[in-house]
Motif scaffolding. Structure first.
Motif, PDB file in Angstrom:
ATOM      1  N   CYS A   4       0.815  -1.213   0.000  1.00  0.00           N
ATOM      2  CA  CYS A   4       0.000   0.000   0.000  1.00  0.00           C
ATOM      3  C   CYS A   4       0.845   1.258   0.000  1.00  0.00           C
ATOM      4  CB  CYS A   4      -0.955  -0.002   1.198  1.00  0.00           C
ATOM      5  SG  CYS A   4      -2.284  -1.196   1.021  1.00  0.00           S
ATOM      6  N   LYS A   5       2.045   1.191  -0.532  1.00  0.00           N
ATOM      7  CA  LYS A   5       2.874   2.385  -0.611  1.00  0.00           C
ATOM      8  C   LYS A   5       2.468   3.220  -1.813  1.00  0.00           C
ATOM      9  CE  LYS A   5       6.480   0.074  -3.329  1.00  0.00           C
ATOM     10  NZ  LYS A   5       7.896  -0.306  -3.397  1.00  0.00           N
ATOM     11  N   ASN A   6       2.685   4.516  -1.731  1.00  0.00           N
ATOM     12  CA  ASN A   6       2.383   5.383  -2.863  1.00  0.00           C
ATOM     13  C   ASN A   6       3.435   5.220  -3.941  1.00  0.00           C
ATOM     14  OD1 ASN A   6       0.006   6.918  -2.169  1.00  0.00           O
ATOM     15  ND2 ASN A   6       1.231   7.702  -0.456  1.00  0.00           N
ATOM     16  N   TYR A 126     -12.252  -6.284  -7.715  1.00  0.00           N
ATOM     17  CA  TYR A 126     -11.877  -6.546  -6.328  1.00  0.00           C
ATOM     18  C   TYR A 126     -13.131  -6.440  -5.464  1.00  0.00           C
ATOM     19  CZ  TYR A 126      -7.163  -6.156  -8.084  1.00  0.00           C
ATOM     20  OH  TYR A 126      -6.010  -6.351  -8.808  1.00  0.00           O
ATOM     21  N   TYR A 127     -13.475  -7.553  -4.855  1.00  0.00           N
ATOM     22  CA  TYR A 127     -14.685  -7.645  -4.042  1.00  0.00           C
ATOM     23  C   TYR A 127     -14.306  -7.410  -2.585  1.00  0.00           C
ATOM     24  CZ  TYR A 127     -19.158  -9.520  -2.362  1.00  0.00           C
ATOM     25  OH  TYR A 127     -20.392  -9.683  -1.769  1.00  0.00           O
ATOM     26  N   LEU A 128     -14.736  -6.285  -2.035  1.00  0.00           N
ATOM     27  CA  LEU A 128     -14.373  -5.927  -0.671  1.00  0.00           C
ATOM     28  C   LEU A 128     -15.255  -6.672   0.333  1.00  0.00           C
ATOM     29  CD1 LEU A 128     -13.878  -2.055  -0.967  1.00  0.00           C
ATOM     30  CD2 LEU A 128     -12.279  -3.907  -1.506  1.00  0.00           C
ATOM     31  N   GLN A 129     -14.646  -7.051   1.441  1.00  0.00           N
ATOM     32  CA  GLN A 129     -15.377  -7.746   2.489  1.00  0.00           C
ATOM     33  C   GLN A 129     -14.777  -7.381   3.840  1.00  0.00           C
ATOM     34  OE1 GLN A 129     -14.776 -11.892   1.427  1.00  0.00           O
ATOM     35  NE2 GLN A 129     -12.675 -11.902   2.124  1.00  0.00           N
ATOM     36  N   ASN A 130     -15.516  -7.638   4.898  1.00  0.00           N
ATOM     37  CA  ASN A 130     -14.996  -7.430   6.243  1.00  0.00           C
ATOM     38  C   ASN A 130     -14.086  -8.592   6.626  1.00  0.00           C
ATOM     39  OD1 ASN A 130     -16.489  -4.990   6.756  1.00  0.00           O
ATOM     40  ND2 ASN A 130     -18.314  -6.248   7.024  1.00  0.00           N
ATOM     41  N   TYR A 131     -13.329  -8.415   7.687  1.00  0.00           N
ATOM     42  CA  TYR A 131     -12.481  -9.496   8.176  1.00  0.00           C
ATOM     43  C   TYR A 131     -13.345 -10.546   8.876  1.00  0.00           C
ATOM     44  CZ  TYR A 131      -8.098  -7.196   7.048  1.00  0.00           C
ATOM     45  OH  TYR A 131      -7.036  -6.640   6.371  1.00  0.00           O
ATOM     46  N   LYS A 132     -13.139 -11.787   8.520  1.00  0.00           N
ATOM     47  CA  LYS A 132     -13.922 -12.886   9.081  1.00  0.00           C
ATOM     48  C   LYS A 132     -13.828 -12.914  10.595  1.00  0.00           C
ATOM     49  CE  LYS A 132     -14.547 -17.911   8.754  1.00  0.00           C
ATOM     50  NZ  LYS A 132     -14.051 -19.169   8.101  1.00  0.00           N
ATOM     51  N   GLU A 133     -12.633 -12.639  11.124  1.00  0.00           N
ATOM     52  CA  GLU A 133     -12.412 -12.697  12.571  1.00  0.00           C
ATOM     53  C   GLU A 133     -12.799 -11.410  13.289  1.00  0.00           C
ATOM     54  OE1 GLU A 133      -8.466 -11.419  10.673  1.00  0.00           O
ATOM     55  OE2 GLU A 133     -10.231 -12.643  10.195  1.00  0.00           O
ATOM     56  N   GLY A 134     -13.301 -10.415  12.532  1.00  0.00           N
ATOM     57  CA  GLY A 134     -13.622  -9.132  13.138  1.00  0.00           C
ATOM     58  C   GLY A 134     -12.368  -8.344  13.450  1.00  0.00           C
ATOM     59  N   TRP A 135     -12.468  -7.378  14.340  1.00  0.00           N
ATOM     60  CA  TRP A 135     -11.288  -6.596  14.711  1.00  0.00           C
ATOM     61  C   TRP A 135     -11.418  -6.101  16.145  1.00  0.00           C
ATOM     62  CZ3 TRP A 135     -12.504  -1.362  15.583  1.00  0.00           C
ATOM     63  CH2 TRP A 135     -13.725  -0.929  15.053  1.00  0.00           C
ATOM     64  N   LYS A 190      -6.259   4.009  -2.516  1.00  0.00           N
ATOM     65  CA  LYS A 190      -5.410   4.650  -3.526  1.00  0.00           C
ATOM     66  C   LYS A 190      -4.048   3.983  -3.670  1.00  0.00           C
ATOM     67  CE  LYS A 190      -3.007   8.897  -4.776  1.00  0.00           C
ATOM     68  NZ  LYS A 190      -2.818  10.349  -4.546  1.00  0.00           N
ATOM     69  N   PRO A 191      -3.259   3.822  -2.605  1.00  0.00           N
ATOM     70  CA  PRO A 191      -1.948   3.196  -2.791  1.00  0.00           C
ATOM     71  C   PRO A 191      -2.038   1.780  -3.330  1.00  0.00           C
ATOM     72  CG  PRO A 191      -2.448   3.498  -0.459  1.00  0.00           C
ATOM     73  CD  PRO A 191      -3.455   4.287  -1.217  1.00  0.00           C
ATOM     74  N   PHE A 192      -3.090   1.057  -2.958  1.00  0.00           N
ATOM     75  CA  PHE A 192      -3.268  -0.285  -3.527  1.00  0.00           C
ATOM     76  C   PHE A 192      -3.466  -0.202  -5.030  1.00  0.00           C
ATOM     77  CE2 PHE A 192      -6.414  -3.290  -5.180  1.00  0.00           C
ATOM     78  CZ  PHE A 192      -5.673  -4.464  -5.096  1.00  0.00           C
ATOM     79  N   LEU A 193      -4.320   0.709  -5.477  1.00  0.00           N
ATOM     80  CA  LEU A 193      -4.607   0.822  -6.908  1.00  0.00           C
ATOM     81  C   LEU A 193      -3.388   1.278  -7.701  1.00  0.00           C
ATOM     82  CD1 LEU A 193      -8.158   2.440  -6.682  1.00  0.00           C
ATOM     83  CD2 LEU A 193      -7.617   0.115  -7.431  1.00  0.00           C
ATOM     84  N   ARG A 200      -6.228  -1.310 -16.952  1.00  0.00           N
ATOM     85  CA  ARG A 200      -6.853  -0.113 -17.510  1.00  0.00           C
ATOM     86  C   ARG A 200      -8.213   0.147 -16.871  1.00  0.00           C
ATOM     87  NH1 ARG A 200      -6.846   2.234 -22.585  1.00  0.00           N
ATOM     88  NH2 ARG A 200      -7.617   4.364 -22.382  1.00  0.00           N
ATOM     89  N   SER A 201      -8.944  -0.932 -16.552  1.00  0.00           N
ATOM     90  CA  SER A 201     -10.254  -0.801 -15.910  1.00  0.00           C
ATOM     91  C   SER A 201     -10.280  -1.659 -14.655  1.00  0.00           C
ATOM     92  CB  SER A 201     -11.373  -1.223 -16.872  1.00  0.00           C
ATOM     93  OG  SER A 201     -11.173  -2.536 -17.356  1.00  0.00           O
ATOM     94  N   VAL A 202     -10.639  -1.033 -13.552  1.00  0.00           N
ATOM     95  CA  VAL A 202     -10.656  -1.705 -12.258  1.00  0.00           C
ATOM     96  C   VAL A 202     -12.008  -1.443 -11.603  1.00  0.00           C
ATOM     97  CG1 VAL A 202      -9.575  -1.931  -9.995  1.00  0.00           C
ATOM     98  CG2 VAL A 202      -8.179  -1.332 -12.001  1.00  0.00           C
ATOM     99  N   MET A 203     -12.607  -2.498 -11.081  1.00  0.00           N
ATOM    100  CA  MET A 203     -13.900  -2.364 -10.409  1.00  0.00           C
ATOM    101  C   MET A 203     -13.763  -2.710  -8.934  1.00  0.00           C
ATOM    102  SD  MET A 203     -17.515  -4.200 -11.328  1.00  0.00           S
ATOM    103  CE  MET A 203     -18.826  -4.364 -10.087  1.00  0.00           C
ATOM    104  N   ILE A 204     -14.300  -1.844  -8.086  1.00  0.00           N
ATOM    105  CA  ILE A 204     -14.370  -2.080  -6.648  1.00  0.00           C
ATOM    106  C   ILE A 204     -15.808  -2.453  -6.312  1.00  0.00           C
ATOM    107  CG2 ILE A 204     -14.050  -1.093  -4.354  1.00  0.00           C
ATOM    108  CD1 ILE A 204     -11.466  -1.373  -5.926  1.00  0.00           C
ATOM    109  N   ASP A 205     -16.045  -3.703  -5.950  1.00  0.00           N
ATOM    110  CA  ASP A 205     -17.385  -4.139  -5.585  1.00  0.00           C
ATOM    111  C   ASP A 205     -17.542  -4.070  -4.070  1.00  0.00           C
ATOM    112  OD1 ASP A 205     -19.949  -5.074  -5.704  1.00  0.00           O
ATOM    113  OD2 ASP A 205     -19.468  -6.926  -6.794  1.00  0.00           O
ATOM    114  N   ARG A 206     -18.785  -3.896  -3.628  1.00  0.00           N
ATOM    115  CA  ARG A 206     -19.117  -3.683  -2.219  1.00  0.00           C
ATOM    116  C   ARG A 206     -18.351  -2.465  -1.680  1.00  0.00           C
ATOM    117  NH1 ARG A 206     -21.958  -7.623   0.513  1.00  0.00           N
ATOM    118  NH2 ARG A 206     -22.146  -5.924   2.018  1.00  0.00           N
TER     119      ARG A 206
END
Length: 419
Positions: A4-6, A126-135, A190-193, A200-206
């Motif tokens: 996740c670095k810029n 990229y399908y976003l989700q919560n952490y299974k174990e919570g936080w 942003k740093p991930f992307l 060229r085309s990226v989709m963020i789901d959820r």
């Protein structure tokens, strides 16, 4: 943990050589960011998610040209009319002024994105989700993880991923799909992307999984101010105000500038039309928020008291209540006040669907002398936003109906406009 670095934006080797698009960039070869939201989310929450992603794209454009692709609207929980035709693949221009949106961040409709593409392909999803174990503690983090739920299917024949894709499931496919557990703000993407993909085309789901970078600051209000409703919907609402509610912008002091970038108001600048407007949320709220929602009789009692207090003789009602409940409300209010509800023509309903009718309701409520909403309703929140933009006194905006058993009846938090 994902990188996740810029990093500086790098063009991929297979970027297409396209002409400069009309959104104002002096670049070629822009990248496209698409997004989607949990299918169960309503219209006004989706508007809020747009704001989070629009700010993300604005930040991405500091490193290279990105264009935000607007997800078509499809049938939502409250869109139940059967006489309006298809409520699928509805472009944003039906509801919003795209020129106004583009003054904050470059946007195009999904069908325009498909027209620009050589194939109906989204390169990476990229399908976003919560952490299974919570936080246990709040810290921004993201990791590629196995999918807790995967709405996409791998097509062995085409070697591509298939999914809903805004109602284009028979036409659009993805080359790559991964699930990412994430905890953080939209800007954390942003740093991930920039560091982990050159697609060229990226989709963020959820996309609702990530939060606002800074809720309520000046940038938040810039993107919110850019979200002007379509001119035609505003005109329909204005015509109704003039005919039934004696409400005209010039006398109400609610005139819009041609561009939101030139409009700056102070609290109290707007007077509003000589009527009280109420958003009376019913439907599922009666069951899931029973402690917050008043009975029809108690709602009428509060409205009469407020109308008398502010010397208003007309009451406009925006509600998802069935006709029987609306008539009951009118009966309890009585003949002391004139009660109105926007009833669209068949042509308006077919052209602008349930979403457009709801926007007209919001626009009329936004121009009232006094507004009263429903607690925790995003529909009411967005009306409050509009009234902040127009310059109403917060005392006339941040009010809600109370349940008869609620002795304290806390009023809404005042998220005041920032410039």
């Amino acid at each position: 943990m994902l990188v996740c670095k810029n990093t500086a934006y790098q063009h991929s080797e297979d970027d297409h050589d396209e002409d400069v698009l009309k959104q104002g960039f002096e670049y070629k070869e822009p990248r496209y960011l698409l997004y989607d939201v949990n299918p169960g989310e309503g219209f006004n929450l989706r508007r809020d998610v747009y704001m989070r992603i629009a700010v993300l794209v604005q930040n991405l454009n500091k490193d290279g040209p990105w264009i935000l692709v607007l997800p078509p609207w499809s049938r939502l929980y409250h869109w139940r009319s059967r006489d309006v035709g298809s409520q699928e693949r509805i472009p944003w221009s039906t509801f919003f002024d795209l020129t106004s949106l583009t003054e904050f961040v470059p946007v195009i409709e999904f069908h325009e994105f498909l027209e620009l593409s050589k194939e109906p392909i989204i390169e990476e999803v990229y399908y976003l989700q919560n952490y299974k174990e919570g936080w246990d503690k709040w810290e921004e983090k993201m990791d590629k993880r196995p999918c807790l739920v995967n709405p996409y299917e791998w097509d062995r024949e085409s070697q591509r991923w298939r999914g809903w894709f805004f109602g284009y499931s028979d036409e659009v496919e993805a080359l790559k799909m991964e699930c990412i557990s994430v905890l953080g703000h939209a800007g954390f993407l942003k740093p991930f992307l920039l560091a982990n993909t050159t697609a060229r085309s990226v989709m963020i789901d959820r996309a609702e999984t990530v939060l606002h970078d800074r809720y309520g600051d000046a940038v938040f209000w810039q993107v919110r101010r850019s979200m002007r409703f379509s001119k035609k919907l505003r005109e329909i609402g204005d015509a109704y105000r003039a005919e039934f509610l004696d409400s005209i912008d010039e006398q109400d002091k609610t005139v819009l500038t041609d561009s939101w970038t030139d409009m700056k108001t102070n609290h109290g600048d707007a007077l509003g039309g000589p009527y009280l407007a109420v958003h009376l949320r019913r439907a599922d709220f009666v069951r899931v928020r029973e402690k917050d929602v008043p009975s029809i009789k108690h709602a009428a009692k509060q409205l009469k008291e407020l109308a008398r207090k502010h010397n208003l003789k007309k009451i406009f009602v925006a509600t998802d209540a069935p006709l029987g409940e609306y008539e009951e409300l009118k009966g309890h209010i009585g003949k002391e006040f004139d009660v109105f509800r926007f009833e669209p023509t068949k042509e308006v309903k077919q052209m602008y669907k349930d979403g457009g009718v709801a926007i007209i309701d919001q626009w009329i409520c936004a121009h009232a002398r006094l507004f009263v909403g429903t607690r925790e309703s995003t529909f009411s929140f967005r009306i409050q936003d509009e009234r902040e933009i127009l310059g109403f006194d917060p005392e006339m905006t941040f009010n809600r109906l109370c349940n008869e058993k609620d002795k304290k009846c806390e009023q809404p938090t005042r998220w005041l406009i920032q410039y």
